[in-house]
Design a protein around this motif. Structure first.
Motif, PDB file in Angstrom:
ATOM      1  N   ASN A 136       0.847  -1.255  -0.082  1.00 56.98           N
ATOM      2  CA  ASN A 136       0.098   0.102  -0.019  1.00 56.98           C
ATOM      3  C   ASN A 136       0.780   1.252  -0.154  1.00 56.98           C
ATOM      4  N   LEU A 137       1.967   1.020   1.008  1.00 59.77           N
ATOM      5  CA  LEU A 137       2.840   2.421   0.917  1.00 59.77           C
ATOM      6  C   LEU A 137       4.268   1.903   0.709  1.00 59.77           C
ATOM      7  N   THR A 138       5.176   2.645  -0.035  1.00 58.60           N
ATOM      8  CA  THR A 138       6.621   2.318  -0.238  1.00 58.60           C
ATOM      9  C   THR A 138       7.460   3.268   0.634  1.00 58.60           C
ATOM     10  N   GLU A 139       7.025   4.369   1.311  1.00 54.57           N
ATOM     11  CA  GLU A 139       7.744   5.336   2.263  1.00 54.57           C
ATOM     12  C   GLU A 139       7.210   5.466   3.468  1.00 54.57           C
ATOM     13  N   MET A 140       7.741   5.800   4.374  1.00 55.58           N
ATOM     14  CA  MET A 140       7.333   6.332   5.916  1.00 55.58           C
ATOM     15  C   MET A 140       6.801   7.656   5.801  1.00 55.58           C
ATOM     16  N   PRO A 141       5.412   7.683   6.078  1.00 57.09           N
ATOM     17  CA  PRO A 141       4.801   8.995   6.214  1.00 57.09           C
ATOM     18  C   PRO A 141       5.297   9.846   7.369  1.00 57.09           C
ATOM     19  N   ASN A 142       5.259  10.910   7.599  1.00 52.77           N
ATOM     20  CA  ASN A 142       5.736  11.808   8.380  1.00 52.77           C
ATOM     21  C   ASN A 142       4.727  11.812   9.459  1.00 52.77           C
ATOM     22  N   GLU A 143       3.427  11.950   9.177  1.00 47.41           N
ATOM     23  CA  GLU A 143       2.114  11.908  10.412  1.00 47.41           C
ATOM     24  C   GLU A 143       1.444  10.494   9.912  1.00 47.41           C
ATOM     25  N   VAL A 144       0.522  10.099  10.869  1.00 49.17           N
ATOM     26  CA  VAL A 144      -0.394   9.236  10.479  1.00 49.17           C
ATOM     27  C   VAL A 144      -1.197   9.150   9.073  1.00 49.17           C
ATOM     28  N   ASP A 145      -1.003   8.331   8.510  1.00 52.66           N
ATOM     29  CA  ASP A 145      -1.585   8.273   7.126  1.00 52.66           C
ATOM     30  C   ASP A 145      -2.654   7.274   6.886  1.00 52.66           C
ATOM     31  N   LEU A 146      -3.591   7.873   6.083  1.00 56.80           N
ATOM     32  CA  LEU A 146      -4.877   6.899   5.658  1.00 56.80           C
ATOM     33  C   LEU A 146      -4.275   5.626   5.343  1.00 56.80           C
ATOM     34  N   GLY A 147      -3.154   5.801   4.614  1.00 54.35           N
ATOM     35  CA  GLY A 147      -2.744   4.288   3.775  1.00 54.35           C
ATOM     36  C   GLY A 147      -2.349   3.260   5.096  1.00 54.35           C
ATOM     37  N   GLU A 148      -1.750   3.972   5.940  1.00 53.32           N
ATOM     38  CA  GLU A 148      -1.315   2.938   7.053  1.00 53.32           C
ATOM     39  C   GLU A 148      -2.586   2.516   7.774  1.00 53.32           C
ATOM     40  N   LEU A 149      -3.519   3.334   8.015  1.00 53.65           N
ATOM     41  CA  LEU A 149      -4.944   2.931   8.524  1.00 53.65           C
ATOM     42  C   LEU A 149      -5.529   1.895   7.989  1.00 53.65           C
ATOM     43  N   ALA A 150      -5.435   2.115   6.522  1.00 52.12           N
ATOM     44  CA  ALA A 150      -6.015   1.184   5.657  1.00 52.12           C
ATOM     45  C   ALA A 150      -5.324  -0.277   5.689  1.00 52.12           C
ATOM     46  N   SER A 151      -4.114  -0.118   5.837  1.00 50.45           N
ATOM     47  CA  SER A 151      -3.202  -1.234   5.713  1.00 50.45           C
ATOM     48  C   SER A 151      -3.650  -2.147   7.136  1.00 50.45           C
ATOM     49  N   GLY A 209      -4.928  -5.207   5.212  1.00 48.35           N
ATOM     50  CA  GLY A 209      -3.605  -5.741   5.037  1.00 48.35           C
ATOM     51  C   GLY A 209      -2.741  -4.874   4.335  1.00 48.35           C
ATOM     52  N   LEU A 210      -1.486  -5.323   4.311  1.00 52.58           N
ATOM     53  CA  LEU A 210      -0.316  -4.569   3.857  1.00 52.58           C
ATOM     54  C   LEU A 210      -0.285  -4.444   2.303  1.00 52.58           C
ATOM     55  N   PHE A 211      -0.987  -5.385   1.663  1.00 53.42           N
ATOM     56  CA  PHE A 211      -0.633  -5.344   0.177  1.00 53.42           C
ATOM     57  C   PHE A 211      -2.134  -5.331  -0.337  1.00 53.42           C
ATOM     58  N   ASN A 212      -2.285  -4.476  -1.558  1.00 54.23           N
ATOM     59  CA  ASN A 212      -3.483  -4.529  -2.309  1.00 54.23           C
ATOM     60  C   ASN A 212      -3.260  -5.712  -3.312  1.00 54.23           C
ATOM     61  N   LEU A 213      -4.421  -6.468  -2.968  1.00 49.54           N
ATOM     62  CA  LEU A 213      -4.566  -7.639  -4.002  1.00 49.54           C
ATOM     63  C   LEU A 213      -5.054  -7.629  -5.120  1.00 49.54           C
ATOM     64  N   GLY A 214      -5.650  -6.331  -5.685  1.00 56.02           N
ATOM     65  CA  GLY A 214      -6.004  -5.994  -6.713  1.00 56.02           C
ATOM     66  C   GLY A 214      -4.780  -6.105  -8.001  1.00 56.02           C
ATOM     67  N   PHE A 215      -3.764  -6.417  -7.498  1.00 63.69           N
ATOM     68  CA  PHE A 215      -2.482  -6.961  -8.321  1.00 63.69           C
ATOM     69  C   PHE A 215      -1.816  -8.126  -7.477  1.00 63.69           C
ATOM     70  N   ILE A 216      -1.309  -9.241  -8.497  1.00 67.43           N
ATOM     71  CA  ILE A 216      -0.480 -10.006  -7.848  1.00 67.43           C
ATOM     72  C   ILE A 216       0.201 -10.978  -9.228  1.00 67.43           C
ATOM     73  N   GLY A 217       1.523 -11.062  -9.064  1.00 67.37           N
ATOM     74  CA  GLY A 217       2.008 -11.922  -9.932  1.00 67.37           C
ATOM     75  C   GLY A 217       2.779 -13.149  -9.720  1.00 67.37           C
TER      76      GLY A 217
END
Length: 322
Positions: free
Chosen positions: A127-142, A146-154
């Motif tokens: 979901n994210l590739t960098e550590m945000p400076n503040e609490v981020d919605l992407g972190e809360l969503a993770s 889950g940590l990965f969006n399974l809209g994609f997998i190879g």
């Protein structure tokens, strides 16, 4: 050597699936594209243009039992590893299979992904590739989804690739649920555990992969000379995930209860790409297809959101006064 991109959908998402397929033809014409139909055929729908494989054509007897337990979202996600296993076993050595959600569109070729799968067995996008400076919605969503969006997998045909798919398939047989209180969210949360077991699993850091509302805090869309890039022209946009987008909305996603942070006025650089995507959806029959009801008999409907404590108190007070 065979490379396959497939998606999964019921009839109501066919306009999205066809739009994805058109982009595969445009940017990766050497790649085979398949629509996995998690529904029954409808005589009023035109399925031409792409290969369509129905869920009951890939040889798994357990699907009828799974249908009795799952709703439409759960079943559409539960069959994912079954399709991957079917396609890998059908085509054998040298095969690469990518699952991509129907509400995604390619904007470049998939050479980068192919290179990653040449060197690894499984490729995921975090979901994210960098550590945000503040609490981020992407972190809360993770934390929730889950940590990965399974809209994609190879996954490629290899010992570990096949082992992973078999492991994932067994978990989704009975536990592909929208059950956040118990820490389960369909197919996604299971793959958080996979990083512990499978050494050939690669976490892709390219910001042009799976750009979506949950990672916009670290990604800005740039258009230059008719192409899209992310943050600067060194990273090309490979695919964008239009998750939760409802044509006509003032928000670029409906996943966050119309939070004003997700309005186009906050991210004006997204307006053009969403307008283009909207036009392609309508060209592929969105108005007609989006209202199609599924022809499968699912075990139950999509779960409603649990009532908040505030609303529970309000309801109790009203009941007491009455």
């Amino acid at each position: 050597m065979k490379t396959i991109i497939f998606t999964l959908c019921s009839n109501n998402y066919l306009a999205h699936a066809k739009t994805l397929g058109d982009s595969v033809k445009q940017y990766s014409p050497e790649t085979e594209f398949i629509i996995g139909l998690v529904d029954q055929f409808d005589g009023a729908i035109d399925y031409s243009g792409f290969e369509v494989i129905k869920y009951d054509q890939i040889g798994y007897d357990c699907f009828e039992d799974m249908l009795s337990k799952y709703n439409i979202i759960e079943f559409n996600t539960a069959v994912k590893p079954y399709y991957i296993q079917y396609l890998l076993n059908k085509h054998g050595e040298g095969t690469k299979v990518y699952y991509i959600d129907p509400d995604i569109k390619l904007y470049s070729n998939i050479n980068h992904l192919n290179n990653l799968l040449d060197a690894n067995d499984i490729v995921l996008t975090p979901n994210l590739t960098e550590m945000p400076n503040e609490v981020d919605l992407g972190e809360l969503a993770s934390l929730r989804h889950g940590l990965f969006n399974l809209g994609f997998i190879g996954v490629k045909y290899s010992d570990e690739g096949l082992q992973f798919v078999d492991w994932w398939k067994k978990r989704l047989r009975n536990h592909c649920l929208i059950d956040k209180p118990r820490g389960i969210f369909v197919d996604q949360k299971w793959v958080d555990i996979a990083v512990l077991y499978f050494k050939g699993l690669h976490i892709a850091s390219h910001k042009g992969l799976n750009m979506a509302w949950w990672n916009l805090s670290e990604r800005k869309l740039i258009e230059s000379k008719g192409k899209y890039f992310v943050n600067d022209t060194s990273e090309e946009l490979i695919f964008f995930h239009f998750s939760g987008f409802k044509p006509g909305s003032v928000n670029f996603t409906g996943r966050n209860n119309d939070d004003p942070e997700y309005r186009f006025e906050k991210r004006p650089e997204l307006v053009d790409i969403f307008n283009e995507y909207k036009g392609l959806l309508f060209k592929n029959g969105f108005e007609k297809l989006t209202v199609c009801s599924p022809k499968l008999n699912f075990g139950y409907g999509v779960q409603k959101k649990p009532m908040s404590l505030k609303n529970k108190i309000k309801k109790a007070v009203k009941k007491f006064i009455k």
